[in-house]
Design a protein around this motif. Sequence first.
Motif, PDB file in Angstrom:
ATOM      1  N   THR A 114       0.843  -1.185   0.000  1.00 16.06           N
ATOM      2  CA  THR A 114       0.000   0.000   0.000  1.00 16.06           C
ATOM      3  C   THR A 114       0.884   1.243   0.000  1.00 16.06           C
ATOM      4  OG1 THR A 114      -1.816  -1.093   1.157  1.00 16.06           O
ATOM      5  CG2 THR A 114      -1.766   1.305   1.246  1.00 16.06           C
ATOM      6  N   PHE A 115       0.586   2.149  -0.899  1.00 19.55           N
ATOM      7  CA  PHE A 115       1.358   3.384  -1.027  1.00 19.55           C
ATOM      8  C   PHE A 115       0.464   4.578  -0.704  1.00 19.55           C
ATOM      9  CE2 PHE A 115       3.052   0.256  -3.963  1.00 19.55           C
ATOM     10  CZ  PHE A 115       4.399   0.250  -3.642  1.00 19.55           C
ATOM     11  N   TYR A 116       0.988   5.481   0.126  1.00 17.73           N
ATOM     12  CA  TYR A 116       0.320   6.748   0.425  1.00 17.73           C
ATOM     13  C   TYR A 116       1.213   7.878  -0.069  1.00 17.73           C
ATOM     14  CZ  TYR A 116      -2.459   3.976   3.734  1.00 17.73           C
ATOM     15  OH  TYR A 116      -3.287   3.044   4.312  1.00 17.73           O
ATOM     16  N   ALA A 117       0.607   8.895  -0.685  1.00 19.24           N
ATOM     17  CA  ALA A 117       1.406  10.006  -1.212  1.00 19.24           C
ATOM     18  C   ALA A 117       0.733  11.333  -0.881  1.00 19.24           C
ATOM     19  CB  ALA A 117       1.579   9.869  -2.724  1.00 19.24           C
ATOM     20  N   ALA A 118       1.572  12.361  -0.739  1.00 21.06           N
ATOM     21  CA  ALA A 118       1.051  13.689  -0.419  1.00 21.06           C
ATOM     22  C   ALA A 118       1.827  14.741  -1.194  1.00 21.06           C
ATOM     23  CB  ALA A 118       1.153  13.974   1.078  1.00 21.06           C
ATOM     24  N   TYR A 119       1.106  15.763  -1.611  1.00 19.65           N
ATOM     25  CA  TYR A 119       1.707  16.931  -2.246  1.00 19.65           C
ATOM     26  C   TYR A 119       1.357  18.155  -1.403  1.00 19.65           C
ATOM     27  CZ  TYR A 119       2.321  20.970  -5.236  1.00 19.65           C
ATOM     28  OH  TYR A 119       2.700  22.198  -5.709  1.00 19.65           O
TER      29      TYR A 119
ATOM     30  N   MET B  40      -3.727  14.341  -1.909  1.00 22.51           N
ATOM     31  CA  MET B  40      -3.386  13.040  -1.347  1.00 22.51           C
ATOM     32  C   MET B  40      -3.710  11.937  -2.346  1.00 22.51           C
ATOM     33  SD  MET B  40      -2.343  13.781   1.781  1.00 22.51           S
ATOM     34  CE  MET B  40      -2.357  15.313   2.731  1.00 22.51           C
ATOM     35  N   ALA B  41      -2.990  10.813  -2.222  1.00 24.85           N
ATOM     36  CA  ALA B  41      -3.218   9.667  -3.105  1.00 24.85           C
ATOM     37  C   ALA B  41      -2.952   8.372  -2.353  1.00 24.85           C
ATOM     38  CB  ALA B  41      -2.322   9.753  -4.336  1.00 24.85           C
ATOM     39  N   LYS B  42      -3.585   7.307  -2.836  1.00 23.30           N
ATOM     40  CA  LYS B  42      -3.376   5.972  -2.264  1.00 23.30           C
ATOM     41  C   LYS B  42      -3.548   4.936  -3.354  1.00 23.30           C
ATOM     42  CE  LYS B  42      -5.404   2.630   0.988  1.00 23.30           C
ATOM     43  NZ  LYS B  42      -6.511   2.357   1.949  1.00 23.30           N
ATOM     44  N   ASN B  43      -2.723   3.887  -3.297  1.00 23.86           N
ATOM     45  CA  ASN B  43      -2.889   2.763  -4.217  1.00 23.86           C
ATOM     46  C   ASN B  43      -2.370   1.498  -3.542  1.00 23.86           C
ATOM     47  OD1 ASN B  43      -3.471   1.211  -6.420  1.00 23.86           O
ATOM     48  ND2 ASN B  43      -2.190   2.352  -7.876  1.00 23.86           N
ATOM     49  N   THR B  44      -3.064   0.385  -3.747  1.00 21.83           N
ATOM     50  CA  THR B  44      -2.670  -0.919  -3.202  1.00 21.83           C
ATOM     51  C   THR B  44      -2.586  -1.919  -4.337  1.00 21.83           C
ATOM     52  OG1 THR B  44      -3.779  -0.461  -1.090  1.00 21.83           O
ATOM     53  CG2 THR B  44      -3.283  -2.766  -1.590  1.00 21.83           C
ATOM     54  N   LEU B  45      -1.425  -2.574  -4.451  1.00 20.62           N
ATOM     55  CA  LEU B  45      -1.236  -3.541  -5.532  1.00 20.62           C
ATOM     56  C   LEU B  45      -0.012  -4.396  -5.258  1.00 20.62           C
ATOM     57  CD1 LEU B  45       0.157  -1.568  -8.624  1.00 20.62           C
ATOM     58  CD2 LEU B  45       0.211  -0.761  -6.290  1.00 20.62           C
ATOM     59  N   THR B  46       0.184  -5.428  -6.066  1.00 25.89           N
ATOM     60  CA  THR B  46       1.340  -6.313  -5.941  1.00 25.89           C
ATOM     61  C   THR B  46       2.362  -5.957  -7.005  1.00 25.89           C
ATOM     62  OG1 THR B  46       0.321  -7.946  -7.410  1.00 25.89           O
ATOM     63  CG2 THR B  46      -0.079  -8.191  -5.035  1.00 25.89           C
ATOM     64  N   PRO B  47       3.642  -6.304  -6.805  1.00 23.42           N
ATOM     65  CA  PRO B  47       4.665  -5.903  -7.781  1.00 23.42           C
ATOM     66  C   PRO B  47       4.489  -6.547  -9.144  1.00 23.42           C
ATOM     67  CG  PRO B  47       5.583  -7.381  -6.122  1.00 23.42           C
ATOM     68  CD  PRO B  47       4.225  -6.975  -5.639  1.00 23.42           C
ATOM     69  N   ASN B  48       3.886  -7.714  -9.216  1.00 25.64           N
ATOM     70  CA  ASN B  48       3.749  -8.362 -10.522  1.00 25.64           C
ATOM     71  C   ASN B  48       2.459  -7.987 -11.237  1.00 25.64           C
ATOM     72  OD1 ASN B  48       1.990  -9.670  -8.892  1.00 25.64           O
ATOM     73  ND2 ASN B  48       2.707 -11.765  -9.365  1.00 25.64           N
ATOM     74  N   SER B  49       1.707  -7.037 -10.660  1.00 23.26           N
ATOM     75  CA  SER B  49       0.449  -6.650 -11.298  1.00 23.26           C
ATOM     76  C   SER B  49       0.597  -5.462 -12.231  1.00 23.26           C
ATOM     77  CB  SER B  49      -0.597  -6.319 -10.225  1.00 23.26           C
ATOM     78  OG  SER B  49      -0.177  -5.196  -9.464  1.00 23.26           O
ATOM     79  N   THR B  50       1.704  -4.752 -12.128  1.00 23.43           N
ATOM     80  CA  THR B  50       1.874  -3.555 -12.957  1.00 23.43           C
ATOM     81  C   THR B  50       3.345  -3.193 -13.063  1.00 23.43           C
ATOM     82  OG1 THR B  50       1.245  -1.246 -13.275  1.00 23.43           O
ATOM     83  CG2 THR B  50       1.583  -1.978 -11.002  1.00 23.43           C
ATOM     84  N   GLU B  51       3.689  -2.506 -14.140  1.00 22.05           N
ATOM     85  CA  GLU B  51       5.080  -2.061 -14.301  1.00 22.05           C
ATOM     86  C   GLU B  51       5.364  -0.837 -13.456  1.00 22.05           C
ATOM     87  OE1 GLU B  51       8.151  -0.671 -17.866  1.00 22.05           O
ATOM     88  OE2 GLU B  51       6.096  -1.259 -18.330  1.00 22.05           O
ATOM     89  N   HIS B  52       4.348  -0.016 -13.219  1.00 20.98           N
ATOM     90  CA  HIS B  52       4.539   1.179 -12.408  1.00 20.98           C
ATOM     91  C   HIS B  52       3.275   1.451 -11.612  1.00 20.98           C
ATOM     92  CE1 HIS B  52       2.233   3.777 -15.277  1.00 20.98           C
ATOM     93  NE2 HIS B  52       2.621   2.837 -16.114  1.00 20.98           N
ATOM     94  N   VAL B  53       3.424   2.276 -10.587  1.00 21.62           N
ATOM     95  CA  VAL B  53       2.321   2.564  -9.680  1.00 21.62           C
ATOM     96  C   VAL B  53       1.682   3.887 -10.085  1.00 21.62           C
ATOM     97  CG1 VAL B  53       1.655   3.015  -7.288  1.00 21.62           C
ATOM     98  CG2 VAL B  53       3.449   1.327  -7.797  1.00 21.62           C
ATOM     99  N   LEU B  54       0.408   3.826 -10.452  1.00 21.25           N
ATOM    100  CA  LEU B  54      -0.336   5.042 -10.779  1.00 21.25           C
ATOM    101  C   LEU B  54      -0.864   5.655  -9.484  1.00 21.25           C
ATOM    102  CD1 LEU B  54      -2.397   3.907 -13.895  1.00 21.25           C
ATOM    103  CD2 LEU B  54      -0.636   5.672 -13.856  1.00 21.25           C
ATOM    104  N   LEU B  55      -0.586   6.929  -9.292  1.00 19.45           N
ATOM    105  CA  LEU B  55      -1.068   7.644  -8.111  1.00 19.45           C
ATOM    106  C   LEU B  55      -2.140   8.642  -8.540  1.00 19.45           C
ATOM    107  CD1 LEU B  55       2.308   8.269  -6.267  1.00 19.45           C
ATOM    108  CD2 LEU B  55       0.548   6.586  -5.693  1.00 19.45           C
TER     109      LEU B  55
END
Length: 538
Positions: free
Chosen positions: A93-98, A150-165
């Motif tokens: 799980t990734f949390y991001a803030a600007y 703010m942003a959040k995304n939950t995923l596994t490493p083999n599900s995508t090449e990069h994480v969209l926020l």
Amino acid sequence: MPANPGDAIRFSAAIPQTRTHYNSSNRLQIDWEENDEIGIQANWMEEDQNRAKHAKYKITKVYNTEGEHAHHGDFAPTNDAEYLKWGSYDEHTFYAAYPADRIEAYPDESTSKGQFIMKYATNQCCTVSEYDNNKSIYLTEADMKNAYMMAKNTLTPNSTEHVLLNFHPVMTTLEITIKAGNTGEETGTGLMPAPTTITGVSVIMPKALTKGQFVYDVDNGRLKDETVTDNTQESVFVTIEDSKNNKYLKLDAGKSVSLLAFLPPIPMDGTTGNAAKIRVHTTGYQNFVIPLNGKLEQESKITVSIPNFDPEHIQANNWMTYLDDKIYLSQLSVPGAYAATSFGSLQNWTMPISSQLDMGIRAFDLSNSTEEATKTAFEAFESFLESNPEECIIAVCGNNATTSSKSIEFSPNLNLGAARGHILILPTGNSAITRNVYTNSSDAKTKLSSAAINKVGTWSITDCAKSNMTETEIAFTNKSIYEHIVNAQEGSTGIVMTAYVCSAYSDKYTEVYGDLLSQSIIDCNYKFVFKHSDNDQY
């Protein structure tokens, strides 16, 4: 190609609402700019705890073309040596803030999951970018670092090449348009001089952030529970800066200015009678406040048009009226004036005390005044307070005998609510009061900076003039201290005694900056978060 554990994580912006400057062709659209920085927190599985948990990233490329990448942006580590890596094949799980530089604390898995603590920016600025001749309006650019997302995304490493926020703006945004109506040309008539000098706009909220902390819960999409205090007024102040770096705008009759204010995402319902208010700050005689009777919600942008300024009569600059009752009096920034006798042979000020009160002056040095002059001053104080009971007046009396049914003495725990409608006496010998005698403008600025970090209950009086100063010396000092307050002061100024209060020019037409200096001191009361007397919650 999907990623694997140990690989560097690639991040990118997901959809058009993830942007950080207003599009020139559409004031409601926001776009990313290259080098905008975000902070990203990764919540690892237990076996991955030795990995870096957060890092700063910046946007390196913006896609503005129509199609697959419209409005998307790519992120890269701000520091090449500090980046996040994939852990196991389990979900991350990734949390991001600007923006990244406003993050004071990242989420903590054990104590504050999904919660960012952000710097609470109550002192904002909009810079004039252009003047639209067709619409007679000044357009401004806001500091987009106040537009938290703010942003959040939950995923596994083999599900995508990069994480969209997918960033969501969380602030309540007000687009405020102010238009100057007709104004008088002569200050002697009681009308405001033209043009109107606007130093800023404050949004006075009926609720406040507890302890002044901006704690956002990304998982639930709102401020953390129990971090908003009801029935406590707090304000966000927006300064207007012109192309010459002046922190004011002279607005001629019929012309307008549009600016943005970013408020914390506190739901406020003006239909229930406890509305937020907008106060326009100007030099001279003016007290312009309008309520926002609608609902203010987070992630919303509301346009507010202020009715024309068209003052026909003197209106007292009642700046104390809109401050919270629970603010300690010693936290206030108060513009003060000397009695003429305090300047010896330099008789440079003849404005009646009643006019000074109407223009926002709330402290008076009567320590060298005669008994008759002191009596006359107190009569003016009493008359003013009868008509303006939410204000208070500070009298620096020295050892002069003073009597009034409205008089009270200063005490360290005194709050504004208890002082309203009273004349506060500051006698000599009070250990809670520090008097900073003027030596030069540099020393005065140092003393003002020190006042900003005074403990509650300690109040300073800073002299910014002395007897027998020339007009040139006063002009230089007033300008120097004014520029310090609007550009560098980070809290209360305390009581500031100045010459030529509220006056732009002397009798000899020397520009003395008394109007801007007095108003800059007043504005400090709306720019910063102060401690309150209800259990020191701030």
